[in-house]
Design a protein around this motif. Sequence first.
Motif, PDB file in Angstrom:
ATOM      1  N   LEU A 120       7.504  11.930  -8.248  1.00 25.85           N
ATOM      2  CA  LEU A 120       7.201  11.874  -9.675  1.00 25.85           C
ATOM      3  C   LEU A 120       7.352  13.274 -10.236  1.00 25.85           C
ATOM      4  N   PHE A 121       8.148  13.392 -11.284  1.00 23.49           N
ATOM      5  CA  PHE A 121       8.317  14.666 -11.974  1.00 23.49           C
ATOM      6  C   PHE A 121       7.603  14.578 -13.314  1.00 23.49           C
ATOM      7  N   ILE A 122       6.617  15.442 -13.521  1.00 28.48           N
ATOM      8  CA  ILE A 122       5.961  15.553 -14.814  1.00 28.48           C
ATOM      9  C   ILE A 122       6.758  16.582 -15.610  1.00 28.48           C
ATOM     10  N   GLY A 123       7.168  16.214 -16.808  1.00 25.77           N
ATOM     11  CA  GLY A 123       7.968  17.108 -17.630  1.00 25.77           C
ATOM     12  C   GLY A 123       7.286  17.408 -18.952  1.00 25.77           C
ATOM     13  N   ARG A 124       7.243  18.693 -19.304  1.00 26.01           N
ATOM     14  CA  ARG A 124       6.754  19.104 -20.630  1.00 26.01           C
ATOM     15  C   ARG A 124       7.937  18.998 -21.580  1.00 26.01           C
ATOM     16  N   VAL A 125       7.771  18.233 -22.642  1.00 28.14           N
ATOM     17  CA  VAL A 125       8.843  18.030 -23.609  1.00 28.14           C
ATOM     18  C   VAL A 125       8.991  19.306 -24.436  1.00 28.14           C
ATOM     19  N   ILE A 126      10.177  19.914 -24.348  1.00 19.58           N
ATOM     20  CA  ILE A 126      10.426  21.168 -25.066  1.00 19.58           C
ATOM     21  C   ILE A 126      11.194  20.933 -26.365  1.00 19.58           C
ATOM     22  N   GLU A 127      11.908  19.816 -26.424  1.00 25.39           N
ATOM     23  CA  GLU A 127      12.610  19.453 -27.648  1.00 25.39           C
ATOM     24  C   GLU A 127      12.848  17.951 -27.625  1.00 25.39           C
ATOM     25  N   ILE A 128      12.871  17.363 -28.819  1.00 25.73           N
ATOM     26  CA  ILE A 128      13.052  15.913 -28.907  1.00 25.73           C
ATOM     27  C   ILE A 128      13.939  15.592 -30.098  1.00 25.73           C
ATOM     28  N   SER A 129      14.706  14.508 -29.971  1.00 23.33           N
ATOM     29  CA  SER A 129      15.572  14.057 -31.052  1.00 23.33           C
ATOM     30  C   SER A 129      15.493  12.540 -31.106  1.00 23.33           C
ATOM     31  N   VAL A 130      15.432  12.006 -32.327  1.00 25.37           N
ATOM     32  CA  VAL A 130      15.370  10.560 -32.524  1.00 25.37           C
ATOM     33  C   VAL A 130      16.525  10.149 -33.423  1.00 25.37           C
ATOM     34  N   GLU A 131      17.282   9.149 -32.986  1.00 23.29           N
ATOM     35  CA  GLU A 131      18.402   8.617 -33.758  1.00 23.29           C
ATOM     36  C   GLU A 131      17.842   7.837 -34.941  1.00 23.29           C
ATOM     37  N   GLU A 132      18.326   8.161 -36.110  1.00 20.97           N
ATOM     38  CA  GLU A 132      17.875   7.465 -37.319  1.00 20.97           C
ATOM     39  C   GLU A 132      18.762   6.256 -37.570  1.00 20.97           C
ATOM     40  N   SER A 133      18.542   5.196 -36.802  1.00 20.15           N
ATOM     41  CA  SER A 133      19.311   3.965 -36.978  1.00 20.15           C
ATOM     42  C   SER A 133      18.386   2.791 -36.703  1.00 20.15           C
ATOM     43  N   ASN A 134      18.885   1.623 -36.981  1.00 23.68           N
ATOM     44  CA  ASN A 134      18.119   0.403 -36.709  1.00 23.68           C
ATOM     45  C   ASN A 134      18.609  -0.279 -35.439  1.00 23.68           C
ATOM     46  N   ALA A 135      19.288   0.465 -34.580  1.00 20.25           N
ATOM     47  CA  ALA A 135      19.827  -0.112 -33.344  1.00 20.25           C
ATOM     48  C   ALA A 135      18.693  -0.585 -32.434  1.00 20.25           C
ATOM     49  N   ASP A 136      18.947  -1.661 -31.732  1.00 18.62           N
ATOM     50  CA  ASP A 136      17.978  -2.187 -30.771  1.00 18.62           C
ATOM     51  C   ASP A 136      18.069  -1.412 -29.463  1.00 18.62           C
ATOM     52  N   PRO A 137      16.982  -1.399 -28.689  1.00 20.42           N
ATOM     53  CA  PRO A 137      17.017  -0.745 -27.382  1.00 20.42           C
ATOM     54  C   PRO A 137      17.704  -1.620 -26.342  1.00 20.42           C
ATOM     55  N   LEU A 138      18.199  -0.999 -25.294  1.00 19.48           N
ATOM     56  CA  LEU A 138      18.710  -1.719 -24.132  1.00 19.48           C
ATOM     57  C   LEU A 138      17.500  -2.115 -23.292  1.00 19.48           C
ATOM     58  N   ILE A 139      17.409  -3.381 -22.946  1.00 23.10           N
ATOM     59  CA  ILE A 139      16.256  -3.927 -22.219  1.00 23.10           C
ATOM     60  C   ILE A 139      16.723  -4.411 -20.844  1.00 23.10           C
ATOM     61  N   TYR A 140      15.854  -4.254 -19.847  1.00 26.99           N
ATOM     62  CA  TYR A 140      16.137  -4.752 -18.502  1.00 26.99           C
ATOM     63  C   TYR A 140      14.974  -5.628 -18.065  1.00 26.99           C
ATOM     64  N   PHE A 141      15.279  -6.855 -17.628  1.00 26.94           N
ATOM     65  CA  PHE A 141      14.240  -7.796 -17.223  1.00 26.94           C
ATOM     66  C   PHE A 141      14.788  -8.722 -16.156  1.00 26.94           C
ATOM     67  N   SER A 142      14.058  -8.851 -15.076  1.00 25.19           N
ATOM     68  CA  SER A 142      14.386  -9.795 -14.010  1.00 25.19           C
ATOM     69  C   SER A 142      15.811  -9.617 -13.493  1.00 25.19           C
ATOM     70  N   GLY A 143      16.207  -8.314 -13.345  1.00 34.44           N
ATOM     71  CA  GLY A 143      17.491  -7.991 -12.747  1.00 34.44           C
ATOM     72  C   GLY A 143      18.684  -8.103 -13.677  1.00 34.44           C
ATOM     73  N   LYS A 144      18.440  -8.267 -14.998  1.00 36.74           N
ATOM     74  CA  LYS A 144      19.540  -8.417 -15.947  1.00 36.74           C
ATOM     75  C   LYS A 144      19.278  -7.607 -17.209  1.00 36.74           C
ATOM     76  N   TYR A 145      20.376  -7.183 -17.835  1.00 35.66           N
ATOM     77  CA  TYR A 145      20.273  -6.554 -19.148  1.00 35.66           C
ATOM     78  C   TYR A 145      19.955  -7.656 -20.157  1.00 35.66           C
TER      79      TYR A 145
END
Length: 155
Positions: A125-150
């Motif tokens: 496990l790597f704990i990471g301190r977030v030094i910079e962040i960027s968020v896409e300004e769109s209404n795109a849906d996330p990619l989801i993974y469930f039960s071995g499938k996208y």
Amino acid sequence: MDDRLFRNAMGKFATGVTVVATEVDGKAHGMTANAFMSVSLNPKLVVISIAEKASMLEKIKKSNTFSVNILSADQQELSMIFAGQLKEHREVVFDRLGGVPVIAGALAQAACEVTATHVEGDHTLFIGRVIEISVEESNADPLIYFSGKYRSLSE
């Protein structure tokens, strides 16, 4: 307990899909991962879990930095590339955020410095301190993974 039963049970937890990236000796490296979560708001920390057998493990140990790129539904091919699921080689161009390689067009990108590591079972496990962040300004849906499938979100 059977390994397959454990994997099937854990696969019933729907997750987003990320690409974890780092840079070693001037070369960017990435791997698909769904073992990611936020840890703390103050300070801003996240955790990723990398298998002991993954080549990414030594790369993050060496660089002491990584990015987490939360993929959109239209980035499934990138997920497959970094999961080693595509046979033909495809070149991926990385952007940069906070000096760390990131995936262009990801819904969100977090550049992190490793603050701690914990070996648990067959993962680190790597704990990471977030030094910079960027968020896409769109209404795109996330990619989801469930039960071995996208999967995709439905209204």
